[in-house]
Write a protein that holds these residues in place. Structure first.
Motif, short mmCIF file in Angstrom:
data_model
loop_
_atom_site.label_atom_id
_atom_site.label_comp_id
_atom_site.label_asym_id
_atom_site.label_seq_id
_atom_site.Cartn_x
_atom_site.Cartn_y
_atom_site.Cartn_z
N TYR A 12 63.11 41.01 -28.76
CA TYR A 12 62.00 39.70 -28.61
C TYR A 12 62.71 38.74 -27.34
O TYR A 12 62.00 38.06 -26.59
N ALA A 13 63.53 38.74 -28.32
CA ALA A 13 63.98 37.36 -27.57
C ALA A 13 64.82 37.90 -26.54
O ALA A 13 64.71 36.89 -25.57
N GLN A 14 65.27 38.50 -25.85
CA GLN A 14 65.96 39.38 -25.32
C GLN A 14 64.62 39.03 -23.64
O GLN A 14 65.29 39.01 -22.78
N LYS A 15 63.51 39.76 -24.01
CA LYS A 15 62.59 40.03 -23.11
C LYS A 15 61.70 38.48 -23.20
O LYS A 15 61.52 37.26 -21.91
N THR A 16 61.25 38.25 -23.66
CA THR A 16 60.50 37.20 -23.74
C THR A 16 60.23 36.27 -24.04
O THR A 16 59.94 35.38 -23.02
N LYS A 17 60.72 35.15 -24.73
CA LYS A 17 61.59 34.13 -25.33
C LYS A 17 62.34 34.01 -23.78
O LYS A 17 62.12 33.21 -23.70
N LEU A 18 63.15 35.01 -23.45
CA LEU A 18 64.27 34.78 -22.46
C LEU A 18 63.10 33.70 -21.42
O LEU A 18 63.45 32.36 -20.47
N SER A 19 62.37 35.18 -21.00
CA SER A 19 61.45 34.23 -20.02
C SER A 19 60.83 32.88 -19.82
O SER A 19 60.89 32.22 -19.42
N LEU A 20 60.17 33.07 -20.79
CA LEU A 20 59.75 31.86 -21.09
C LEU A 20 60.55 30.54 -21.27
O LEU A 20 60.01 29.39 -20.74
N TYR A 21 61.67 31.34 -21.80
CA TYR A 21 62.43 29.09 -22.08
C TYR A 21 62.99 29.06 -20.47
O TYR A 21 63.27 27.79 -19.69
N ALA A 22 63.48 30.26 -19.73
CA ALA A 22 63.31 29.83 -18.39
C ALA A 22 62.84 29.21 -17.35
O ALA A 22 63.14 28.01 -16.71
N GLU A 23 61.69 29.81 -17.51
CA GLU A 23 60.35 29.25 -16.81
C GLU A 23 59.98 27.92 -17.44
O GLU A 23 59.79 26.47 -17.03
N ALA A 24 60.42 27.44 -18.56
CA ALA A 24 60.26 25.70 -19.16
C ALA A 24 61.72 25.20 -19.20
O ALA A 24 61.75 23.58 -18.35
N GLY A 25 62.86 25.55 -17.34
CA GLY A 25 63.63 25.25 -17.51
C GLY A 25 64.75 25.02 -18.32
O GLY A 25 65.79 24.21 -17.87
N ILE A 26 64.72 25.54 -19.30
CA ILE A 26 66.29 25.78 -20.53
C ILE A 26 67.27 26.39 -19.91
O ILE A 26 67.16 28.29 -18.97
N SER A 27 68.54 26.00 -18.97
CA SER A 27 69.48 26.42 -18.51
C SER A 27 70.53 27.75 -19.75
O SER A 27 71.01 28.26 -18.92
N ASN A 28 70.83 26.98 -20.58
CA ASN A 28 71.62 28.11 -22.01
C ASN A 28 70.26 27.86 -22.81
O ASN A 28 70.06 28.45 -23.46
N TYR A 29 70.46 29.87 -22.49
CA TYR A 29 70.58 30.92 -23.96
C TYR A 29 71.32 31.07 -24.68
O TYR A 29 71.68 32.51 -24.18
N TRP A 30 71.56 31.15 -25.91
CA TRP A 30 71.98 32.04 -26.25
C TRP A 30 71.41 32.33 -27.57
O TRP A 30 70.71 32.05 -28.66
N ILE A 31 71.60 33.63 -28.35
CA ILE A 31 71.37 34.34 -29.09
C ILE A 31 72.39 35.72 -30.12
O ILE A 31 72.99 36.15 -29.42
N PHE A 32 72.37 34.83 -31.51
CA PHE A 32 73.01 35.54 -32.75
C PHE A 32 72.00 36.59 -33.57
O PHE A 32 71.50 35.95 -33.94
N TYR A 33 72.93 37.74 -32.94
CA TYR A 33 72.16 38.61 -33.71
C TYR A 33 73.03 39.06 -35.06
O TYR A 33 74.07 39.26 -34.88
N LEU A 34 72.11 38.72 -35.35
CA LEU A 34 73.12 38.71 -37.39
C LEU A 34 73.99 40.57 -37.92
O LEU A 34 74.28 40.91 -37.78
#
Length: 58
Positions: A12-34
């Motif tokens: 969900y983070a890799q697909k849905t949230k990634l697209s939403l953050y990009a559309e909001a103009g967020i330039s860097n997105y890091w995901i720490f997978y526990l």
């Protein structure tokens, strides 16, 4: 920049949230997978239909 910690919602983070953050103009997105103690770093790039380009795992 957004840093997210994920345990069971990685896809969900890799697909849905990634697209939403990009559309909001967020330039860097890091995901720490526990589950694997893994850090994914994505950097905003608009190439064709994709907004984010995967950079690396740590």
């Amino acid at each position: 920049m957004v840093i997210e910690v994920s345990d069971s919602t990685l896809k969900y983070a890799q697909k849905t949230k990634l697209s939403l953050y990009a559309e909001a103009g967020i330039s860097n997105y890091w995901i720490f997978y526990l589950v694997y103690n893994q850090l994914e770093m994505h950097n905003v790039k608009k190439c064709e239909r994709k907004w984010y380009k995967f950079i690396d795992y740590f």
